[in-house]
Enzyme design. Structure first.
Site, PDB file in Angstrom:
ATOM      1  N   VAL A 177       0.818  -1.207   0.000  1.00 48.16           N
ATOM      2  CA  VAL A 177       0.000   0.000   0.000  1.00 48.16           C
ATOM      3  C   VAL A 177       0.855   1.261   0.000  1.00 48.16           C
ATOM      4  CG1 VAL A 177      -1.706   1.317   1.309  1.00 48.16           C
ATOM      5  CG2 VAL A 177      -1.945  -1.162   1.100  1.00 48.16           C
ATOM      6  N   HIS A 423     -30.588  10.488  -5.737  1.00 48.36           N
ATOM      7  CA  HIS A 423     -30.148  10.396  -7.135  1.00 48.36           C
ATOM      8  C   HIS A 423     -29.943  11.806  -7.687  1.00 48.36           C
ATOM      9  CE1 HIS A 423     -29.960   9.028 -11.319  1.00 48.36           C
ATOM     10  NE2 HIS A 423     -30.797  10.021 -11.607  1.00 48.36           N
TER      11      HIS A 423
END
Length: 444
Positions: A177, A423
């Site tokens: 990472v 949305h």
């Protein structure tokens, strides 16, 4: 001699959080730190690296605007100014920690501590006793003992964040990472980055389906990735490998970290390999002495250390806290796109597990933002129990929290499928991915 209810050795994310939680729970607390508060995370780890990643992300956003029609003639990188901003943000965060510690009426000791088996703590000329002790001394960077390493000039993550000039070239040894995040931090700003990883793939602790996306983005950024070879030796500014010689101007070892167990060795604590052995409540082989964070097993993550510190304090107080479930600890990679995961990966799940994946290009918000590299994934039982989840995309490390909250609260994918998401949002794909477990996704 002063007597405290708790002495915490180390003021990183595990130590300072444990100390404040204990103080706010009514305990008399001493906190010892030999360097700066915040530990490696705030000073030479996750915070400075994420600041640099934000800088590189901004550069990429400007370039994307050019592709959309918002023309920017040139991008000039004032790297010293960027690093000044990094320092300013870190300083403000450290000041905040100091303030929180002071407000909690914790006694702060500056210096290196030694602890006896009867919980007597010595810090330079100060000696005091504690009814309980938490060891939170963290870890340090590991540099492999390559042949010829003494001939090399190199950085570790403890030294790299002090640079003031943008490197023209950077060779990173490692494929985990930290290594991949640092490649993403420098390459967009113009550094020619080479990543040397002897394993066959990168990010091997992370979601396998995310790796091709990250490697594709690395190629787009001009990052040279070299994998699957053996290191042989280092000769000055040359790294000799089984597949050839790689020259470097600047070298960064991002090859993991090792726990700082010097204090544990003096106590002759029971060890588990390189780590300190503890029970499920982080108590060591000496009653009353606890260890958390990078010193013990589990994920080497700041938020994990903080949770362990709080748990250890609650256990001292007799609250019988629930054992920390490793399946409920989120894991985050701050590349572009980000990777966020918790629980089981697909290959770790039972054979009857249901795996659903919703790709971001079918999401209106992701499409209009231009953030279409990625997906949302659930690993669930046929009944809807959440085994694990993963989000790959811009903002993944924030969106994973809604999925994890459902699991921690005892919910299932059915609960997420019933939610009404706003949305357009990228997070509405969470509900669709949950519905997909039962074959009822709309956008699949």
């Amino acid at each position: 001699m002063k007597i405290y209810d708790l002495a915490v050795i180390g003021a990183g994310p595990g130590g300072y959080v444990a100390a404040i939680h204990a103080a706010k729970s009514g305990l008399k607390v001493a906190l010892v730190e030999k360097n700066k508060v915040g530990g490696a995370c705030y000073n030479v780890g996750c915070i400075p690296s994420k600041i640099m990643l934000e800088h590189s992300k901004l550069v990429q956003e400007i370039r994307r605007g050019t592709d959309w029609g918002v023309t920017v003639p040139t991008i000039n990188i004032d790297f010293p100014k960027l690093m000044q901003r990094k320092d300013k943000v870190v300083e403000e965060l450290l000041h905040n920690i100091e303030t929180f510690v002071e407000k909690a009426q914790i006694t702060m000791y500056r210096g290196e501590a030694s602890v006896s088996r009867d919980r007597k703590v010595t810090v330079d000329d100060d000696v005091f006793e504690a009814k309980h002790v938490i060891l939170a001394t963290g870890s340090g960077p590991f540099v492999p003992p390559f042949k010829g390493i003494e001939t090399a000039s190199y950085y570790t993550t403890d030294t790299f964040f002090g640079i003031q000039e943008l490197p023209k070239e950077l060779t990173i040894v490692g494929g985990g990472v930290i290594a991949i995040e640092m490649a993403f931090a420098l390459a967009p700003m113009g550094t020619k980055v080479t990543v040397l990883n002897h394993s066959k793939d990168i990010l091997q602790t992370e979601e396998p389906d995310a790796r091709p996306i990250i490697k594709e983005k690395m190629e787009q950024l001009g990052i040279k990735l070299v994998t699957d070879f053996a290191f042989e030796e280092i000769k000055g500014n040359e790294i000799h490998t089984s597949i050839g010689v790689f020259k470097y101007d600047n070298l960064l070892f991002a090859t993991g970290r090792r726990p700082n167990t010097k204090i544990a060795e003096a106590l002759e604590l029971q060890m588990d390999g390189r780590l300190i052995w503890t029970n499920n409540h982080y108590e060591t082989s000496i009653p009353g002495i606890f260890a958390i964070g990078d010193l013990v097993g589990g994920f080497q993550l700041a938020h994990s250390a903080s949770a362990e510190g709080i748990h250890a304090v609650d256990y001292m107080l007799g609250k019988q806290p629930r054992v920390i479930n490793q399946m409920e600890i989120p894991r985050c990679v701050y590349t572009h796109p980000e990777i966020a995961t918790f629980g089981m990966l697909e290959h770790e799940a039972p054979t009857d597990a249901i795996v659903t994946k919703m790709y971001l290009p079918t999401n209106p918000k992701a499409l209009l933002e231009g953030n279409t590299q990625g997906f949302m994934k659930f690993v669930a039982s046929p009944e809807g129990d959440i085994y694990g989840a993963c989000v790959v995309g811009d903002g993944a490390t924030e969106m994973i929290n809604a999925m994890l909250a459902a699991k921690v609260a005892g919910g299932s994918v059915k609960d997420l499928a019933r939610m009404i998401f706003p949305h357009p949002t990228v997070s509405e794909h969470i509900g669709d991915a949950a519905s997909a477990v039962f074959g009822k996704a709309i956008h699949l």
